[in-house]
Write a protein that holds these residues in place. Sequence first.
Motif, PDB file in Angstrom:
ATOM      1  N   ALA A 106      38.663  44.191  53.132  1.00 42.29           N
ATOM      2  CA  ALA A 106      40.085  44.210  53.680  1.00 42.29           C
ATOM      3  C   ALA A 106      40.264  44.806  55.709  1.00 42.29           C
ATOM      4  O   ALA A 106      40.844  44.697  56.209  1.00 42.29           O
ATOM      5  CB  ALA A 106      40.850  44.799  53.225  1.00 42.29           C
ATOM      6  N   PHE A 107      38.893  45.903  55.245  1.00 42.54           N
ATOM      7  CA  PHE A 107      39.264  47.139  57.213  1.00 42.54           C
ATOM      8  C   PHE A 107      37.901  46.508  57.645  1.00 42.54           C
ATOM      9  O   PHE A 107      37.845  47.419  59.158  1.00 42.54           O
ATOM     10  CB  PHE A 107      40.113  47.825  56.575  1.00 42.54           C
ATOM     11  CG  PHE A 107      41.008  48.447  55.889  1.00 42.54           C
ATOM     12  CD1 PHE A 107      42.037  48.045  56.487  1.00 42.54           C
ATOM     13  CD2 PHE A 107      40.476  49.467  54.210  1.00 42.54           C
ATOM     14  CE1 PHE A 107      43.361  48.904  55.930  1.00 42.54           C
ATOM     15  CE2 PHE A 107      41.745  49.594  53.524  1.00 42.54           C
ATOM     16  CZ  PHE A 107      43.124  49.205  54.486  1.00 42.54           C
ATOM     17  N   SER A 165      43.712  40.927  47.109  1.00 39.95           N
ATOM     18  CA  SER A 165      43.583  39.794  46.195  1.00 39.95           C
ATOM     19  C   SER A 165      43.230  38.262  46.830  1.00 39.95           C
ATOM     20  O   SER A 165      42.607  38.012  46.802  1.00 39.95           O
ATOM     21  CB  SER A 165      44.148  39.795  44.758  1.00 39.95           C
ATOM     22  OG  SER A 165      43.903  38.634  44.219  1.00 39.95           O
ATOM     23  N   ASP A 166      44.213  38.165  47.761  1.00 37.19           N
ATOM     24  CA  ASP A 166      44.113  37.021  48.589  1.00 37.19           C
ATOM     25  C   ASP A 166      43.228  36.984  49.475  1.00 37.19           C
ATOM     26  O   ASP A 166      41.844  36.006  49.365  1.00 37.19           O
ATOM     27  CB  ASP A 166      45.646  36.557  49.109  1.00 37.19           C
ATOM     28  CG  ASP A 166      46.166  35.594  47.854  1.00 37.19           C
ATOM     29  OD1 ASP A 166      46.025  35.778  46.651  1.00 37.19           O
ATOM     30  OD2 ASP A 166      47.603  36.447  48.610  1.00 37.19           O
ATOM     31  N   LYS A 167      43.077  37.822  49.989  1.00 40.31           N
ATOM     32  CA  LYS A 167      41.752  38.072  51.599  1.00 40.31           C
ATOM     33  C   LYS A 167      40.466  38.250  50.592  1.00 40.31           C
ATOM     34  O   LYS A 167      39.604  37.561  51.481  1.00 40.31           O
ATOM     35  CB  LYS A 167      41.998  39.435  52.198  1.00 40.31           C
ATOM     36  CG  LYS A 167      40.795  39.675  53.055  1.00 40.31           C
ATOM     37  CD  LYS A 167      41.147  40.899  53.716  1.00 40.31           C
ATOM     38  CE  LYS A 167      42.249  39.780  55.063  1.00 40.31           C
ATOM     39  NZ  LYS A 167      42.625  40.484  56.530  1.00 40.31           N
ATOM     40  N   LEU A 221      46.467  44.389  39.186  1.00 45.34           N
ATOM     41  CA  LEU A 221      47.157  45.593  39.807  1.00 45.34           C
ATOM     42  C   LEU A 221      48.498  45.241  40.045  1.00 45.34           C
ATOM     43  O   LEU A 221      49.798  45.883  40.142  1.00 45.34           O
ATOM     44  CB  LEU A 221      46.291  46.371  40.790  1.00 45.34           C
ATOM     45  CG  LEU A 221      45.351  47.598  40.158  1.00 45.34           C
ATOM     46  CD1 LEU A 221      44.750  47.968  41.701  1.00 45.34           C
ATOM     47  CD2 LEU A 221      46.433  48.517  39.686  1.00 45.34           C
ATOM     48  N   GLY A 222      48.576  43.855  41.478  1.00 40.82           N
ATOM     49  CA  GLY A 222      49.169  43.344  41.963  1.00 40.82           C
ATOM     50  C   GLY A 222      50.548  42.815  40.868  1.00 40.82           C
ATOM     51  O   GLY A 222      51.548  43.000  40.544  1.00 40.82           O
ATOM     52  N   ASP A 223      50.066  42.531  39.634  1.00 39.81           N
ATOM     53  CA  ASP A 223      50.965  42.023  38.258  1.00 39.81           C
ATOM     54  C   ASP A 223      51.461  42.723  37.196  1.00 39.81           C
ATOM     55  O   ASP A 223      52.634  42.857  37.488  1.00 39.81           O
ATOM     56  CB  ASP A 223      49.748  40.712  37.814  1.00 39.81           C
ATOM     57  CG  ASP A 223      49.594  39.037  37.842  1.00 39.81           C
ATOM     58  OD1 ASP A 223      49.822  39.162  39.574  1.00 39.81           O
ATOM     59  OD2 ASP A 223      47.960  39.060  37.921  1.00 39.81           O
ATOM     60  N   GLN A 248      38.503  40.603  43.312  1.00 42.66           N
ATOM     61  CA  GLN A 248      39.207  40.328  43.563  1.00 42.66           C
ATOM     62  C   GLN A 248      40.476  39.547  42.214  1.00 42.66           C
ATOM     63  O   GLN A 248      41.792  40.063  42.143  1.00 42.66           O
ATOM     64  CB  GLN A 248      38.960  38.322  43.907  1.00 42.66           C
ATOM     65  CG  GLN A 248      40.154  37.400  44.454  1.00 42.66           C
ATOM     66  CD  GLN A 248      40.477  36.717  43.028  1.00 42.66           C
ATOM     67  OE1 GLN A 248      40.233  37.029  41.691  1.00 42.66           O
ATOM     68  NE2 GLN A 248      42.429  36.486  43.289  1.00 42.66           N
ATOM     69  N   ARG A 249      39.839  39.179  41.134  1.00 41.71           N
ATOM     70  CA  ARG A 249      40.655  39.747  39.923  1.00 41.71           C
ATOM     71  C   ARG A 249      41.266  41.181  39.612  1.00 41.71           C
ATOM     72  O   ARG A 249      42.649  41.671  38.744  1.00 41.71           O
ATOM     73  CB  ARG A 249      39.233  38.660  39.197  1.00 41.71           C
ATOM     74  CG  ARG A 249      39.093  38.146  38.827  1.00 41.71           C
ATOM     75  CD  ARG A 249      38.547  37.315  38.020  1.00 41.71           C
ATOM     76  NE  ARG A 249      37.286  38.319  37.512  1.00 41.71           N
ATOM     77  CZ  ARG A 249      37.099  38.529  36.398  1.00 41.71           C
ATOM     78  NH1 ARG A 249      37.510  39.745  35.452  1.00 41.71           N
ATOM     79  NH2 ARG A 249      35.407  39.741  36.389  1.00 41.71           N
ATOM     80  N   VAL A 250      40.802  42.027  40.256  1.00 42.79           N
ATOM     81  CA  VAL A 250      41.021  44.079  40.042  1.00 42.79           C
ATOM     82  C   VAL A 250      42.560  44.101  40.783  1.00 42.79           C
ATOM     83  O   VAL A 250      42.924  44.459  40.508  1.00 42.79           O
ATOM     84  CB  VAL A 250      40.184  44.800  40.116  1.00 42.79           C
ATOM     85  CG1 VAL A 250      40.704  46.191  40.254  1.00 42.79           C
ATOM     86  CG2 VAL A 250      38.447  44.947  39.108  1.00 42.79           C
TER      87      VAL A 250
END
Length: 255
Positions: free
Chosen positions: A66-67, A202-204, A147-149, A141-143
């Motif tokens: 991400a960063f 997750s999308d990134k 968390l987002g869900d 990505q799945r983790v």
Amino acid sequence: MDFATIIGMIAGAAFIAIAIFMGGSFSQFVDYPSITIVVGGGTAATLIRFPIGGVLNAFATGGKVAFTHKKVDPKELIQQIAEMGDIVRKNGPLGLENVELDEPNLKKGSQYIADGYDAGFIRETMELERDQFLTRLSEGQRVFKSLGDAAPAFGMIGTLVGLVQMLANMSDPSAIGPAMAVALLTTMYGAVLANLICLPLSDKLNSKLELEDINQTLIIDGIMSIRDGKSPALITQMLTAYLPEKQRDSLEDAA
């Protein structure tokens, strides 16, 4: 450095903060029971789904992508590989020892050629390295998707907890306010955590996964072509299949 992630997160947080300050005090939107329900509950649900080592690795991978994510252009990779092929044809495999490469797997493949390893060993080792890297990205990505869900779901749970507390203390007006705060703020915290942090990361990671799958396969095919002694022009023409149609003409003309 991936400035898009930083700008997006800061801008999202700033817009929320501006809306809060325009309508009242920031302290009104701080509720520790709500934070505990959303963050603690979401983390607990994720730990149930994944091993703790996978969760920790996902946070590390997500933060790195991400960063500090640096996009690698497949077109530049093809040009580098063609140049390496030209060096090998002119100076032999040992000529690659003096070539400076930034991409780790391309550098490793170059060293394998310079050391004279068998073609089967090179392909098998590099494919294993690629698959392990893609697996780590996929797990990360799945983790973050988990968390987002979970965050909005626990926000709803917190809302139900607050409503129960409020209804149980209707006779005490002083208890209605704090209970209602828990009911509303947990939903807000869950939505912000999911939509500003977890799901975007997750999308990134998913985008990085798709890009790296193409790039790493391109690198492996390029290294094997160099190992087989193919000409730079032929290597370029073979590898342009990995590019979108509109980017192929310039490379093929140069070849």
